[in-house]
Design a protein around this motif. Structure first.
Motif, short mmCIF file in Angstrom:
data_model
loop_
_atom_site.label_atom_id
_atom_site.label_comp_id
_atom_site.label_asym_id
_atom_site.label_seq_id
_atom_site.Cartn_x
_atom_site.Cartn_y
_atom_site.Cartn_z
N LYS A 130 43.24 37.96 34.53
CA LYS A 130 42.38 37.50 35.63
C LYS A 130 41.37 36.48 35.13
N MET A 131 40.79 36.78 33.96
CA MET A 131 39.83 35.83 33.40
C MET A 131 40.50 34.51 33.02
N THR A 132 41.74 34.63 32.52
CA THR A 132 42.48 33.42 32.12
C THR A 132 42.81 32.56 33.33
N GLY A 133 43.06 33.18 34.48
CA GLY A 133 43.38 32.43 35.69
C GLY A 133 42.17 32.00 36.49
N THR A 134 40.97 32.36 36.04
CA THR A 134 39.74 32.00 36.75
C THR A 134 39.37 30.55 36.43
N PRO A 135 39.01 29.76 37.45
CA PRO A 135 38.56 28.38 37.17
C PRO A 135 37.42 28.36 36.16
N VAL A 136 37.38 27.31 35.35
CA VAL A 136 36.40 27.23 34.27
C VAL A 136 34.98 27.32 34.79
N ASN A 137 34.71 26.66 35.94
CA ASN A 137 33.34 26.65 36.45
C ASN A 137 32.87 28.02 36.94
N LEU A 138 33.80 28.95 37.18
CA LEU A 138 33.44 30.30 37.62
C LEU A 138 33.62 31.34 36.53
N LEU A 139 34.11 30.94 35.38
CA LEU A 139 34.53 31.91 34.36
C LEU A 139 33.39 32.81 33.91
N ILE A 140 32.23 32.22 33.58
CA ILE A 140 31.13 33.03 33.03
C ILE A 140 30.67 34.06 34.05
N ASP A 141 30.46 33.64 35.30
CA ASP A 141 29.98 34.58 36.32
C ASP A 141 31.00 35.68 36.58
N VAL A 142 32.27 35.31 36.69
CA VAL A 142 33.32 36.30 36.95
C VAL A 142 33.49 37.24 35.74
N PHE A 143 33.41 36.67 34.54
CA PHE A 143 33.55 37.49 33.33
C PHE A 143 32.46 38.55 33.27
N LYS A 144 31.21 38.16 33.53
CA LYS A 144 30.11 39.12 33.49
C LYS A 144 30.22 40.17 34.58
N ASP A 145 30.76 39.77 35.71
CA ASP A 145 30.82 40.68 36.85
C ASP A 145 31.99 41.67 36.73
N GLN A 146 33.14 41.19 36.27
CA GLN A 146 34.35 42.02 36.31
C GLN A 146 34.74 42.63 34.97
N TRP A 147 34.13 42.18 33.90
CA TRP A 147 34.47 42.73 32.58
C TRP A 147 33.24 43.38 31.97
N PRO A 148 32.86 44.55 32.47
CA PRO A 148 31.68 45.23 31.93
C PRO A 148 31.86 45.52 30.44
N GLY A 149 30.87 45.15 29.66
CA GLY A 149 30.96 45.39 28.24
C GLY A 149 31.78 44.36 27.49
N GLY A 150 32.25 43.33 28.20
CA GLY A 150 33.02 42.29 27.53
C GLY A 150 32.17 41.56 26.50
N SER A 151 32.74 41.35 25.32
CA SER A 151 31.99 40.73 24.22
C SER A 151 32.25 39.23 24.16
N ALA A 152 31.49 38.57 23.27
CA ALA A 152 31.70 37.14 23.04
C ALA A 152 33.10 36.88 22.49
N LEU A 153 33.61 37.80 21.69
CA LEU A 153 34.96 37.65 21.16
C LEU A 153 36.00 37.74 22.28
N ASP A 154 35.79 38.66 23.24
CA ASP A 154 36.69 38.74 24.39
C ASP A 154 36.67 37.43 25.17
N LEU A 155 35.48 36.91 25.39
CA LEU A 155 35.36 35.64 26.10
C LEU A 155 36.03 34.51 25.33
N GLN A 156 35.87 34.52 24.03
CA GLN A 156 36.48 33.47 23.21
C GLN A 156 38.00 33.55 23.27
N GLN A 157 38.57 34.78 23.32
CA GLN A 157 40.02 34.93 23.47
C GLN A 157 40.49 34.35 24.80
N VAL A 158 39.74 34.61 25.87
CA VAL A 158 40.09 34.06 27.19
C VAL A 158 40.07 32.54 27.14
N MET A 159 39.03 31.98 26.53
CA MET A 159 38.92 30.51 26.46
C MET A 159 40.05 29.91 25.64
#
Length: 564
Positions: free
Chosen positions: A463-492
């Motif tokens: 879901k994070m991979t399919g999220t538009p880049v401009n919405l990624l940070i907001d959606v990541f924080k909202d839908q991935w509780p406890g998601g780390s910077a490494l998780d975000l970096q994997q998505v990117m």
């Protein structure tokens, strides 16, 4: 003539017979036939028959009363008289002895002899025959030889007995039938040292049979072929939610088509053997003489069968994992970066269904419920872990590609959720119909919870991979509780963002700009981490060192985001 005189003469005769027998068993007068099991058994049988016959004659002709060997009087007599042997080591004399205190005085004998008062005397059973007890080695060796011959024939015999709840190899039932017959033969002669030695022979034969069952399992693959896509064995793949793998658990197995049935038969046979060994232990303990009862322990034999069961379950899991190697390769061969049209489930998903369904339904019909549930737990955890690892190894996934993968994941999740209650298309055998009829149609709640938790991580990643880049940070924080910077970096990385774009996104995520640029510059991508992990597993000679190096790189990456 008092009844004690005939008894005493007979007792002396039996004791001298015992001395003569001992002279034939050892020393310069040893008889060569004392090593012949057949001769030994015949001599022992005739000696016991003689003891029983003279006992019956003394009771009949002279009214002799014998002490019950199990009574307190017998114990006191044994401690005060110079008894040549403990009569309890021989066959029970219940049918040929008279209980102490039985009053036979005051009756007229048919032949007109005057009645005599009788005082209970020492039993004759065992006075001579107990001499055999320590010299029955040839008999034990003969029994061991017979059991070894059965073990040799069982190596290639895969015939199964389907009369029980689950099929078992007929060699197991034959072995226990032989053991039961051996107990009957031995206890008809002695329940002492010879029976205890026979119990030791049973232990050894059962241990060997567990090795026979183990030999029916497929051998492990060479270290360099450790799993699909050269991955570590799936249930032990490194994952944040799993413990560290141990070297003993890194073996991988390939189960040829149809061989999963043999593995299931090994599991069913091991369970049957473990249960029967427990009953056998109770039977021997109840039968053997009191001095040996505390020495009867067959826990080691039960554990041997339990160990083979655990190994067979690991092989079942690993065998199914390796059958998914081809569909996983098909998945990685798709150009997900250029994927533009979402349709039905992908071909690799249908391939997985084709491999998983018959394999799992076979296991359900052939192995006990608790073991089948353990198989489902291990496979589900391993499969979701491998699927996640495979996803993060993909270079780039487009937004339509992520939608297609989400559709595939939904299909696979429904399949994995149904594993504990998966049925064959047609239950063609009585065993299969019995298993289906008695099985539940609802998966255990704990299993369902575990599978949903595992797939949630996969779905979030896509879901994070399919999220538009401009919405990624907001959606990541909202839908991935406890998601780390490494998780975000994997998505990117899966979105194909460049380093400067990743640094900007990490800054928006809340990191200090300098640390964000430094973290992006490290360029320890998810694919790099996974590749290094697989290489570490493949190189068995330096496995621990390479794993340590990999963990150090991950720690360096995480530390790069922390204030100095």
């Amino acid at each position: 003539m008092g009844c004690d005189v005939p008894h005493d003469y007979t007792a002396v005769l039996n004791k001298k017979t015992r001395s003569h027998l001992l002279a034939l068993f050892k020393g310069p007068t040893k008889d060569p036939d004392s090593n012949n099991a057949t001769v030994l058994l015949k001599a022992l049988q005739k000696t016991i028959i003689f003891e029983k016959d003279v006992t019956a004659a003394l009771q009949r002709e002279y009214g002799v009363t014998f002490i019950d060997p199990k009574s307190e009087d017998a114990k006191e007599t044994g401690s005060t008289k110079d008894s040549a042997a403990n009569p309890k080591t021989l066959a029970s004399a219940k049918s040929s002895t008279v209980t102490a205190g039985e009053d036979i005085a005051g009756t007229e004998e048919e032949d007109g002899r005057a009645p005599t008062d009788s005082v209970p005397v020492e039993p004759l059973l065992g006075l001579a025959s107990s001499a055999f007890d320590k010299y029955m080695g040839p008999y034990i060796a003969l029994e061991e030889q017979s059991m070894d011959e059965q073990l040799v024939s069982s190596l290639e015999d895969r015939t199964v007995d389907t009369r029980g709840n689950h099929p078992v190899f007929t060699t197991s039932t034959k072995l226990f039938v032989y053991i039961k017959g051996s107990i009957t033969r031995c206890t008809a002669l002695t329940k002492g040292n010879t029976f205890f030695l026979l119990y030791k022979a049973f232990q050894d034969s059962l241990r060997k049979y567990s090795q026979v069952l183990s030999s029916k399992l497929p051998p492990p693959l060479p270290p360099k072929s450790v799993g699909p896509l050269n991955m570590p064995p799936v249930p032990f793949a490194k994952h944040p939610m799993q413990p560290e793998p141990t070297p003993a658990h890194t073996a991988s197995y390939r189960v040829p088509p149809g061989e999963e049935i043999t593995v299931c038969h090994v599991i069913g046979t091991c369970e049957y053997c473990a249960e029967t060994v427990e009953a056998l232990e109770d039977l021997i303990r109840d039968t053997v003489d009191d001095e040996y009862k505390e020495k009867i322990d067959m826990m080691g034999q039960q554990e041997a069968f339990h160990d083979i069961t655990a190994k067979a379950i690991r092989i079942l899991v690993s065998g199914l994992e390796n059958r998914l190697e081809e569909p996983l390769k098909m998945m990685t061969a798709i150009n997900w970066a250029m994927f533009v049209e979402v349709g039905e489930e992908s071909d690799y998903v249908r391939y997985m269904h084709k491999e998983i369904q018959p394999y799992v339904s076979t296991g359900r019909t052939l192995i006990p419920k608790s073991y089948f549930q353990s198989f489902c737990d291990k496979f589900a955890l391993g499969f979701t872990t491998t699927y996640y690892e495979t996803l993060i190894r993909l270079k780039t996934i487009s937004e339509p590609g992520s939608q297609q993968l989400l559709l595939d994941v939904y299909n696979l999740k429904n399949l994995i959720l149904k594993l504990p209650v998966l049925e064959a298309s047609a239950a063609s055998t009585p065993t299969a119909r019995k298993a289906v009829a008695t099985g539940s149609t609802i998966a255990p709640a704990m299993y369902t919870k575990m599978v949903q938790k595992q797939f949630k991580n996969i779905e979030l990643l896509l879901k994070m991979t399919g999220t538009p880049v401009n919405l990624l940070i907001d959606v990541f924080k909202d839908q991935w509780p406890g998601g780390s910077a490494l998780d975000l970096q994997q998505v990117m990385s899966l979105k194909g963002l460049k380093r400067n774009e990743q640094a900007a996104m990490l800054e928006r995520f809340g990191l200090d700009p300098a640390l964000a640029r430094k973290g992006a510059a490290v360029n320890v991508t998810s694919a790099t981490i996974v590749s290094e992990r697989f290489q570490a597993v493949q190189e068995s000679t330096t496995q621990q060192l390479q794993l340590s190096q990999m963990r150090q790189k991950v720690n360096d990456f995480r530390n790069s985001f922390r204030p100095v």
